[in-house]
Motif scaffolding. Structure first.
Motif, PDB file in Angstrom:
ATOM      1  N   TYR A 106      33.250  -0.046 -11.876  1.00 45.14           N
ATOM      2  CA  TYR A 106      31.868   0.430 -11.760  1.00 45.14           C
ATOM      3  C   TYR A 106      31.029  -0.110 -12.914  1.00 45.14           C
ATOM      4  N   PHE A 107      31.565  -0.044 -14.135  1.00 47.49           N
ATOM      5  CA  PHE A 107      30.840  -0.570 -15.290  1.00 47.49           C
ATOM      6  C   PHE A 107      30.544  -2.057 -15.102  1.00 47.49           C
ATOM      7  N   ALA A 108      31.530  -2.805 -14.623  1.00 48.70           N
ATOM      8  CA  ALA A 108      31.347  -4.247 -14.428  1.00 48.70           C
ATOM      9  C   ALA A 108      30.243  -4.522 -13.403  1.00 48.70           C
ATOM     10  N   GLN A 109      30.215  -3.749 -12.325  1.00 47.35           N
ATOM     11  CA  GLN A 109      29.173  -3.914 -11.310  1.00 47.35           C
ATOM     12  C   GLN A 109      27.794  -3.580 -11.888  1.00 47.35           C
ATOM     13  N   LEU A 110      27.744  -2.514 -12.694  1.00 47.84           N
ATOM     14  CA  LEU A 110      26.477  -2.110 -13.304  1.00 47.84           C
ATOM     15  C   LEU A 110      25.980  -3.181 -14.272  1.00 47.84           C
ATOM     16  N   ASP A 111      26.887  -3.706 -15.092  1.00 47.35           N
ATOM     17  CA  ASP A 111      26.516  -4.760 -16.037  1.00 47.35           C
ATOM     18  C   ASP A 111      25.966  -5.977 -15.293  1.00 47.35           C
ATOM     19  N   SER A 112      26.664  -6.373 -14.235  1.00 48.47           N
ATOM     20  CA  SER A 112      26.245  -7.535 -13.453  1.00 48.47           C
ATOM     21  C   SER A 112      24.870  -7.310 -12.835  1.00 48.47           C
ATOM     22  N   TYR A 113      24.636  -6.120 -12.324  1.00 47.54           N
ATOM     23  CA  TYR A 113      23.353  -5.808 -11.694  1.00 47.54           C
ATOM     24  C   TYR A 113      22.216  -5.863 -12.714  1.00 47.54           C
ATOM     25  N   TYR A 114      22.403  -5.195 -13.853  1.00 48.27           N
ATOM     26  CA  TYR A 114      21.345  -5.154 -14.854  1.00 48.27           C
ATOM     27  C   TYR A 114      21.037  -6.555 -15.394  1.00 48.27           C
ATOM     28  N   SER A 116      21.601  -9.513 -13.978  1.00 48.38           N
ATOM     29  CA  SER A 116      21.009 -10.402 -12.971  1.00 48.38           C
ATOM     30  C   SER A 116      19.564 -10.042 -12.652  1.00 48.38           C
ATOM     31  N   ASN A 117      19.124  -8.845 -13.055  1.00 47.17           N
ATOM     32  CA  ASN A 117      17.760  -8.403 -12.759  1.00 47.17           C
ATOM     33  C   ASN A 117      16.919  -8.225 -14.022  1.00 47.17           C
ATOM     34  N   SER A 118      17.252  -8.978 -15.063  1.00 45.76           N
ATOM     35  CA  SER A 118      16.509  -8.868 -16.315  1.00 45.76           C
ATOM     36  C   SER A 118      16.340 -10.247 -16.937  1.00 45.76           C
ATOM     37  N   PRO A 119      15.344 -10.427 -17.802  1.00 48.35           N
ATOM     38  CA  PRO A 119      15.165 -11.717 -18.483  1.00 48.35           C
ATOM     39  C   PRO A 119      16.316 -11.994 -19.445  1.00 48.35           C
ATOM     40  N   ARG A 120      16.557 -13.250 -19.720  1.00 50.50           N
ATOM     41  CA  ARG A 120      17.720 -13.633 -20.529  1.00 50.50           C
ATOM     42  C   ARG A 120      17.694 -13.019 -21.917  1.00 50.50           C
ATOM     43  N   GLN A 121      16.514 -12.852 -22.493  1.00 49.79           N
ATOM     44  CA  GLN A 121      16.451 -12.296 -23.849  1.00 49.79           C
ATOM     45  C   GLN A 121      16.912 -10.838 -23.913  1.00 49.79           C
ATOM     46  N   ALA A 122      17.012 -10.179 -22.750  1.00 48.22           N
ATOM     47  CA  ALA A 122      17.467  -8.788 -22.715  1.00 48.22           C
ATOM     48  C   ALA A 122      18.951  -8.659 -22.409  1.00 48.22           C
ATOM     49  N   HIS A 123      19.625  -9.764 -22.125  1.00 50.28           N
ATOM     50  CA  HIS A 123      20.997  -9.699 -21.631  1.00 50.28           C
ATOM     51  C   HIS A 123      21.994  -9.119 -22.625  1.00 50.28           C
ATOM     52  N   ILE A 124      21.813  -9.388 -23.913  1.00 50.77           N
ATOM     53  CA  ILE A 124      22.788  -8.895 -24.896  1.00 50.77           C
ATOM     54  C   ILE A 124      22.819  -7.364 -24.874  1.00 50.77           C
ATOM     55  N   GLY A 125      21.654  -6.752 -24.815  1.00 55.58           N
ATOM     56  CA  GLY A 125      21.601  -5.295 -24.780  1.00 55.58           C
ATOM     57  C   GLY A 125      22.119  -4.693 -23.495  1.00 55.58           C
ATOM     58  N   LEU A 126      22.259  -5.522 -22.459  1.00 54.38           N
ATOM     59  CA  LEU A 126      22.741  -5.054 -21.162  1.00 54.38           C
ATOM     60  C   LEU A 126      24.152  -5.546 -20.861  1.00 54.38           C
ATOM     61  N   PHE A 127      24.792  -6.146 -21.857  1.00 50.55           N
ATOM     62  CA  PHE A 127      26.110  -6.749 -21.634  1.00 50.55           C
ATOM     63  C   PHE A 127      27.162  -5.714 -21.257  1.00 50.55           C
ATOM     64  N   SER A 128      27.085  -4.530 -21.858  1.00 48.76           N
ATOM     65  CA  SER A 128      28.124  -3.527 -21.640  1.00 48.76           C
ATOM     66  C   SER A 128      27.510  -2.133 -21.522  1.00 48.76           C
ATOM     67  N   TYR A 129      27.530  -1.591 -20.307  1.00 44.97           N
ATOM     68  CA  TYR A 129      27.054  -0.224 -20.125  1.00 44.97           C
ATOM     69  C   TYR A 129      28.004   0.764 -20.812  1.00 44.97           C
ATOM     70  N   GLU A 130      29.270   0.412 -20.895  1.00 44.40           N
ATOM     71  CA  GLU A 130      30.206   1.293 -21.605  1.00 44.40           C
ATOM     72  C   GLU A 130      29.800   1.406 -23.067  1.00 44.40           C
ATOM     73  N   GLU A 131      29.371   0.306 -23.657  1.00 50.17           N
ATOM     74  CA  GLU A 131      28.880   0.367 -25.042  1.00 50.17           C
ATOM     75  C   GLU A 131      27.691   1.305 -25.138  1.00 50.17           C
ATOM     76  N   TYR A 132      26.840   1.265 -24.130  1.00 54.55           N
ATOM     77  CA  TYR A 132      25.656   2.128 -24.091  1.00 54.55           C
ATOM     78  C   TYR A 132      26.066   3.597 -24.092  1.00 54.55           C
TER      79      TYR A 132
END
Length: 278
Positions: A106-114, A116-132
């Motif tokens: 589920y975490f992997a699917q969430l990470d992939s979704y976020y 793929s739907n965000s600008p590249r500069q935001a990707h690091i903060g969205l890399f791991s929902y578990e970290e969140y």
């Protein structure tokens, strides 16, 4: 209009008002028990955060894991007004994720979704929902005085049990992020200093940094995530030490350690620019 007529009109108005209020209560109860997602969406769109959290909790209680995602976002917003109450809710909601099967998927699917739907500069903060969720859980724990434990592999774990021989770099990055988040919001962080002395965990944490940094390799989003986590931690610890009039050379020097022939900060900055410009 005579007095009798006035009384009849007033009585009719009161009955009508009562009927409307009763109908509203019945509709709210029906939404709560039958359509909690719609209740969450409606109240969230109206900015009614407490009501939205109520419906999100009902939605999660029905076995919908997405409801916990909504709960955590609302917990974080509401903690500014009722820190202890919503910190307790944050702890409960973040830990409830691990009651679900296949949570890693589920975490992997969430990470992939976020991502793929965000600008590249935001990707690091969205890399791991578990970290969140781990970092939010730990920040909430610090608020209520339970910072001696952190979520690790889905379970509250004593800090001195976090760094083991099989702790992965991703897990270390999550630990670093969680400590940084709690540390940056606390002037007195007992996991590092107690009774004016450094704790055993302080030394364990310190000893983990150099091998982590010099072992960094690759040129991808995961490497950027690993870099950023330790950069933030080092900055947070240095600020914390300065606030306590302490100067520890090893922490001041961590950012000068080399990664692929460059200092950590320089390597991160260059790699980040390359990533967002791809």
């Amino acid at each position: 209009m005579d007095q009798q007529t006035g009384k009849i009109i007033l009585k009719t108005a009161l009955i009508t008002t009562g009927a409307v209020l009763l109908a509203g209560v019945i509709i709210a109860v029906l939404i709560s028990f039958c359509f909690p997602y719609q209740g969450y969406k409606m109240t969230s769109d109206l900015g009614m955060k407490k009501s939205a959290l109520y419906f999100a909790e009902r939605y999660a209680d029905k076995g919908n894991i997405d409801g916990l995602v909504y709960c955590i976002g609302l917990d974080e917003e509401l903690m500014s007004n009722g820190k202890n109450k919503y910190a307790q809710k944050m702890i409960s909601h973040t830990e409830s994720f691990y009651d679900f099967e296949n949570i890693d998927s589920y975490f992997a699917q969430l990470d992939s979704y976020y991502i793929s739907n965000s600008p590249r500069q935001a990707h690091i903060g969205l890399f791991s929902y578990e970290e969140y969720i781990v970092s939010r859980n730990y920040y909430a724990r610090a608020i209520v005085g339970k910072e001696d434990e952190m979520l690790f592999r889905g379970k509250p774990t004593k800090l001195d049990k976090l760094f083991t021989d099989d702790t992965t770099d991703i897990e270390k990055a999550i630990i670093y992020s969680a400590i940084y988040r709690a540390l940056s919001n606390s002037s007195d962080f007992e996991p590092l200093i107690q009774n004016n002395s450094f704790t055993n965990f302080y030394y364990t944490l310190t000893n983990s940094i150099t091998p982590y940094i010099v072992g960094l390799s690759g040129n991808d989003l995961q490497t950027l995530f690993l870099m950023r986590s330790v950069i933030y931690l080092v900055g947070g610890v240095n600020t914390f030490l300065q606030a306590h009039n302490l100067s520890m050379p090893e922490w001041q020097g961590f950012l000068d350690l080399e990664v692929q022939g460059k200092s950590l900060n320089k390597a991160y900055a260059d790699m980040f620019l390359e990533y967002i410009n791809e």
